[in-house]
Design a protein around this motif. Structure first.
Motif, PDB file in Angstrom:
ATOM      1  N   UNK A 141     -11.158  16.266  11.992  1.00  0.00           N
ATOM      2  CA  UNK A 141     -10.434  15.480  10.951  1.00  0.00           C
ATOM      3  C   UNK A 141     -11.482  14.998  10.046  1.00  0.00           C
ATOM      4  N   UNK A 142     -12.552  14.305  10.521  1.00  0.00           N
ATOM      5  CA  UNK A 142     -13.433  13.854   9.494  1.00  0.00           C
ATOM      6  C   UNK A 142     -14.386  14.978   8.685  1.00  0.00           C
ATOM      7  N   UNK A 143     -14.488  16.008   9.527  1.00  0.00           N
ATOM      8  CA  UNK A 143     -15.292  17.077   8.988  1.00  0.00           C
ATOM      9  C   UNK A 143     -14.466  18.021   7.867  1.00  0.00           C
ATOM     10  N   UNK A 144     -13.104  17.764   8.164  1.00  0.00           N
ATOM     11  CA  UNK A 144     -12.154  18.390   7.034  1.00  0.00           C
ATOM     12  C   UNK A 144     -12.016  17.694   5.885  1.00  0.00           C
ATOM     13  N   UNK A 145     -12.168  16.303   6.112  1.00  0.00           N
ATOM     14  CA  UNK A 145     -11.654  15.549   5.099  1.00  0.00           C
ATOM     15  C   UNK A 145     -12.987  15.741   4.050  1.00  0.00           C
ATOM     16  N   UNK A 146     -14.348  15.733   4.739  1.00  0.00           N
ATOM     17  CA  UNK A 146     -15.728  15.783   3.979  1.00  0.00           C
ATOM     18  C   UNK A 146     -15.813  17.104   3.372  1.00  0.00           C
ATOM     19  N   UNK A 147     -15.219  18.164   3.905  1.00  0.00           N
ATOM     20  CA  UNK A 147     -15.432  19.613   3.277  1.00  0.00           C
ATOM     21  C   UNK A 147     -14.359  19.771   2.345  1.00  0.00           C
ATOM     22  N   UNK A 148     -13.183  18.919   2.038  1.00  0.00           N
ATOM     23  CA  UNK A 148     -12.285  18.929   1.247  1.00  0.00           C
ATOM     24  C   UNK A 148     -11.022  19.685   1.706  1.00  0.00           C
ATOM     25  N   UNK A 149     -11.137  19.978   2.907  1.00  0.00           N
ATOM     26  CA  UNK A 149     -10.074  21.061   3.602  1.00  0.00           C
ATOM     27  C   UNK A 149      -8.817  20.291   3.988  1.00  0.00           C
ATOM     28  N   UNK A 150      -8.632  18.905   3.920  1.00  0.00           N
ATOM     29  CA  UNK A 150      -7.873  18.017   4.610  1.00  0.00           C
ATOM     30  C   UNK A 150      -7.520  16.807   3.480  1.00  0.00           C
ATOM     31  N   UNK A 151      -6.375  16.402   3.144  1.00  0.00           N
ATOM     32  CA  UNK A 151      -6.039  15.330   2.469  1.00  0.00           C
ATOM     33  C   UNK A 151      -5.510  14.372   3.144  1.00  0.00           C
ATOM     34  N   UNK A 152      -6.212  13.403   3.569  1.00  0.00           N
ATOM     35  CA  UNK A 152      -5.768  12.165   4.536  1.00  0.00           C
ATOM     36  C   UNK A 152      -4.762  11.281   3.974  1.00  0.00           C
ATOM     37  N   UNK A 153      -4.058  10.730   4.667  1.00  0.00           N
ATOM     38  CA  UNK A 153      -2.871  10.082   4.236  1.00  0.00           C
ATOM     39  C   UNK A 153      -3.339   8.755   3.677  1.00  0.00           C
ATOM     40  N   UNK A 154      -2.624   7.900   3.174  1.00  0.00           N
ATOM     41  CA  UNK A 154      -3.157   6.583   2.581  1.00  0.00           C
ATOM     42  C   UNK A 154      -3.649   5.883   3.527  1.00  0.00           C
ATOM     43  N   UNK A 155      -3.019   5.599   4.829  1.00  0.00           N
ATOM     44  CA  UNK A 155      -3.269   4.734   5.816  1.00  0.00           C
ATOM     45  C   UNK A 155      -4.634   5.246   6.417  1.00  0.00           C
ATOM     46  N   UNK A 156      -4.975   6.482   6.278  1.00  0.00           N
ATOM     47  CA  UNK A 156      -6.157   6.876   7.032  1.00  0.00           C
ATOM     48  C   UNK A 156      -7.211   6.505   6.167  1.00  0.00           C
ATOM     49  N   UNK A 193     -12.095   0.364   5.196  1.00  0.00           N
ATOM     50  CA  UNK A 193     -12.571  -0.621   6.240  1.00  0.00           C
ATOM     51  C   UNK A 193     -13.677  -0.433   7.097  1.00  0.00           C
ATOM     52  N   UNK A 194     -13.742   0.798   7.693  1.00  0.00           N
ATOM     53  CA  UNK A 194     -14.961   1.310   8.683  1.00  0.00           C
ATOM     54  C   UNK A 194     -16.339   1.413   7.825  1.00  0.00           C
ATOM     55  N   UNK A 195     -16.188   1.762   6.591  1.00  0.00           N
ATOM     56  CA  UNK A 195     -17.391   1.993   5.724  1.00  0.00           C
ATOM     57  C   UNK A 195     -17.640   0.667   4.985  1.00  0.00           C
ATOM     58  N   UNK A 196     -16.692  -0.094   4.899  1.00  0.00           N
ATOM     59  CA  UNK A 196     -17.125  -1.193   3.858  1.00  0.00           C
ATOM     60  C   UNK A 196     -17.018  -0.868   2.589  1.00  0.00           C
ATOM     61  N   UNK A 197     -16.075   0.063   1.932  1.00  0.00           N
ATOM     62  CA  UNK A 197     -16.059   0.596   0.641  1.00  0.00           C
ATOM     63  C   UNK A 197     -14.622   0.535   0.389  1.00  0.00           C
ATOM     64  N   UNK A 198     -14.333   0.647  -1.032  1.00  0.00           N
ATOM     65  CA  UNK A 198     -13.018   0.466  -1.672  1.00  0.00           C
ATOM     66  C   UNK A 198     -12.432   1.858  -1.824  1.00  0.00           C
ATOM     67  N   UNK A 199     -11.104   2.077  -1.789  1.00  0.00           N
ATOM     68  CA  UNK A 199     -10.529   3.563  -2.071  1.00  0.00           C
ATOM     69  C   UNK A 199     -11.190   4.172  -3.220  1.00  0.00           C
ATOM     70  N   UNK A 200     -11.205   3.371  -4.375  1.00  0.00           N
ATOM     71  CA  UNK A 200     -11.738   3.929  -5.554  1.00  0.00           C
ATOM     72  C   UNK A 200     -13.189   4.424  -5.212  1.00  0.00           C
ATOM     73  N   UNK A 201     -13.816   3.677  -4.488  1.00  0.00           N
ATOM     74  CA  UNK A 201     -15.453   4.114  -4.407  1.00  0.00           C
ATOM     75  C   UNK A 201     -15.583   5.472  -3.484  1.00  0.00           C
ATOM     76  N   UNK A 202     -14.569   5.371  -2.544  1.00  0.00           N
ATOM     77  CA  UNK A 202     -14.553   6.875  -1.494  1.00  0.00           C
ATOM     78  C   UNK A 202     -13.626   7.893  -2.040  1.00  0.00           C
TER      79      UNK A 202
END
Length: 67
Positions: A31-46, A52-61
């Motif tokens: 799932x992480x691979x697919x998000x990074x490659x742009x093959x999967x749009x994660x839900x807002x909860x994900x 939270x896990x990376x200490x970043x904001x939605x805008x930043x990532x």
């Protein structure tokens, strides 16, 4: 939808592998691979869990320029 280089860079800065991040947010490494490659749009909860896990904001990532 393009590659998420911001996510990959933030993960790498913390020294986390795709598997490490996946375990922190409760998904598979694929799932992480697919998000990074742009093959999967994660839900807002994900997205929020990843931020939270990376200490970043939605805008930043997840904000793409020009939107």
């Amino acid at each position: 939808m393009g590659k998420n280089v911001k996510l990959k860079a933030a993960r790498a800065m913390l020294g986390l592998s795709q598997k490490d991040l996946a375990e922190k947010v409760g998904v598979t490494r694929q799932t992480i691979v697919a998000i990074e490659k742009g093959d999967y749009n994660p839900t807002i909860n994900l997205c929020r869990a990843i931020c939270r896990a990376l200490g970043q904001t939605l805008d930043q990532l997840f904000w793409e320029e020009g939107q």
